[in-house]
Design a protein around this motif. Structure first.
Motif, PDB file in Angstrom:
ATOM      1  N   PHE A  88      57.981 145.707 100.297  1.00  0.00           N
ATOM      2  CA  PHE A  88      56.132 145.064 100.559  1.00  0.00           C
ATOM      3  C   PHE A  88      56.205 143.864  99.716  1.00  0.00           C
ATOM      4  N   ARG A  89      56.504 145.500  98.281  1.00  0.00           N
ATOM      5  CA  ARG A  89      55.298 144.287  96.801  1.00  0.00           C
ATOM      6  C   ARG A  89      56.849 142.794  96.665  1.00  0.00           C
ATOM      7  N   GLY A  90      58.046 142.920  96.540  1.00  0.00           N
ATOM      8  CA  GLY A  90      59.095 141.748  96.833  1.00  0.00           C
ATOM      9  C   GLY A  90      58.593 140.757  97.420  1.00  0.00           C
TER      10      GLY A  90
ATOM     11  N   SER B  60      55.761 140.137  99.059  1.00  0.00           N
ATOM     12  CA  SER B  60      54.707 139.467  98.984  1.00  0.00           C
ATOM     13  C   SER B  60      54.311 139.151  97.596  1.00  0.00           C
ATOM     14  N   GLY B  61      54.491 139.807  97.104  1.00  0.00           N
ATOM     15  CA  GLY B  61      54.477 139.608  94.809  1.00  0.00           C
ATOM     16  C   GLY B  61      53.910 140.011  93.893  1.00  0.00           C
ATOM     17  N   ILE B  62      52.942 140.993  94.990  1.00  0.00           N
ATOM     18  CA  ILE B  62      52.486 142.455  94.504  1.00  0.00           C
ATOM     19  C   ILE B  62      53.223 142.756  93.386  1.00  0.00           C
ATOM     20  N   GLN B  63      52.608 143.376  92.279  1.00  0.00           N
ATOM     21  CA  GLN B  63      53.208 144.266  91.383  1.00  0.00           C
ATOM     22  C   GLN B  63      53.054 145.482  91.088  1.00  0.00           C
ATOM     23  N   ASN B  64      52.135 145.657  91.317  1.00  0.00           N
ATOM     24  CA  ASN B  64      51.194 147.620  91.809  1.00  0.00           C
ATOM     25  C   ASN B  64      51.886 147.916  92.507  1.00  0.00           C
ATOM     26  N   GLN B  65      52.169 149.157  92.114  1.00  0.00           N
ATOM     27  CA  GLN B  65      52.702 150.050  93.720  1.00  0.00           C
ATOM     28  C   GLN B  65      51.722 150.897  94.160  1.00  0.00           C
ATOM     29  N   ASP B  66      50.853 150.895  93.279  1.00  0.00           N
ATOM     30  CA  ASP B  66      49.547 151.832  94.182  1.00  0.00           C
ATOM     31  C   ASP B  66      48.688 150.546  94.910  1.00  0.00           C
ATOM     32  N   VAL B  67      48.563 149.460  94.709  1.00  0.00           N
ATOM     33  CA  VAL B  67      47.561 148.741  95.666  1.00  0.00           C
ATOM     34  C   VAL B  67      48.152 148.296  96.580  1.00  0.00           C
TER      35      VAL B  67
END
Length: 311
Positions: free
Chosen positions: A277-279, A281-288
């Motif tokens: 999902f991070r890869g 969506s581009g979100i960096q933070n694992q907790d977010v």
């Protein structure tokens, strides 16, 4: 008994074309397939508008967009009408231009702006579905006459050169044709009609072509990642202060990742991990990423490093 909804295959192809580079080797083919499916769905909606005028004084069942399975073979029907003396299967086509129909061999010839081409015959498609519907009913102990009607959403220039077994009508003609169609001896009572309709709806098999990268043999690395702005369609929204923000039109909202989740399941895989999902969506933070995924309504399987989410 069952209304029509936008086909999953159409939704999936729309997601795919939005995330496939224009220069991709399959782009033109997929774009054309998407165009045809949109036109087909538009034709079916046109049919629905007209068939709603059909309100006979006898019991009937009307079912849209049904896919059944018989002996390992799927057969999809645009619409099915159950009457006291028969069942009618409708094959709806949204075809432009001039149409010429030949019976021996069965051919549909389409001419648009002087260009002629032979297209897959709706008559053959319809007869195949009638055969399997008959067998599906007999498997359940039912002997019911089956009739087929081809509905044309466009008011085409139409030439039928030889007599064919099934009627070809423009969709706006169909309600009047049904009203004028003779009903013979009652084979099916109101309860029989209701039961058959329920059995058909309960047996409906939604065609699932996902993930499309596997179905269409597309490398996952070819798929464009990123959250797409719902307002201006620019890719690359950023998560900031609990909202997605577009650097192009400055649109912001907290739920812009939901179409991205749909895209993942349509295109990429049947499950998604926090890392994926991070890869995507581009979100960096694992907790977010974890907090966002928990709020999507997805079901978490596994624990810690083995955790992933499914629908």
């Amino acid at each position: 008994m069952k209304k029509r909804s936008e086909p999953l295959s159409l939704l999936g192809l729309q997601s795919l074309i939005n995330r496939l580079p224009n220069q991709h080797v399959q782009y033109a083919k997929i774009d054309e397939d998407l165009r045809k499916r949109k036109a087909g769905f538009g034709g079916e909606l046109n049919f629905d508008k007209h068939i709603n005028e059909f309100r006979p004084n006898y019991p009937f069942g009307l079912i849209h967009d049904i896919c059944l399975l018989y002996n390992g073979i799927y057969f999809q029907m645009d619409s099915v009408l159950i009457q006291p003396d028969k069942i009618i299967i409708f094959e709806i086509k949204n075809l432009g231009g001039k149409l010429t129909v030949k019976a021996s061999p069965t051919q549909f010839i389409q001419e648009i702006k002087g260009e002629r081409k032979i297209i897959q015959s709706p008559i053959t498609e319809l007869e195949r579905k009638m055969i399997f519907m008959d067998r599906w009913l007999k498997e359940r102990g039912l002997e019911v006459p089956i009739k087929g009607i081809i509905g044309l959403a466009y008011t085409n220039e139409l030439f039928i050169e030889e007599e064919i077994n099934n009627e070809i009508l423009f969709t706006h003609e169909i309600p009047i044709r049904l009203y004028n169609m003779a009903t013979t001896d009652e084979i099916l009572s109101r309860n029989n009609i209701s039961k058959i309709a329920r059995d058909i709806v309960d047996s409906h098999q939604e065609y699932n072509p996902f993930p499309l990268t596997k179905t269409l043999n597309i490398a996952k690395e070819d798929i464009i990642t990123g959250v797409i702005c719902p307002e201006c369609k620019l890719n690359g929204m950023k998560w900031f202060q609990k909202k997605w923000r577009c650097h192009g039109c400055t649109y912001q909202a907290a739920d812009c990742h939901l179409p991205l989740i749909d895209d993942w399941f349509y295109i990429m895989d049947s499950g998604i991990t926090n890392r994926q999902f991070r890869g995507f969506s581009g979100i960096q933070n694992q907790d977010v990423a974890k907090r966002i995924l928990k709020k999507t309504g997805l079901v978490m399987k596994g624990r810690r490093r083995t955790a992933f989410y499914i629908r």
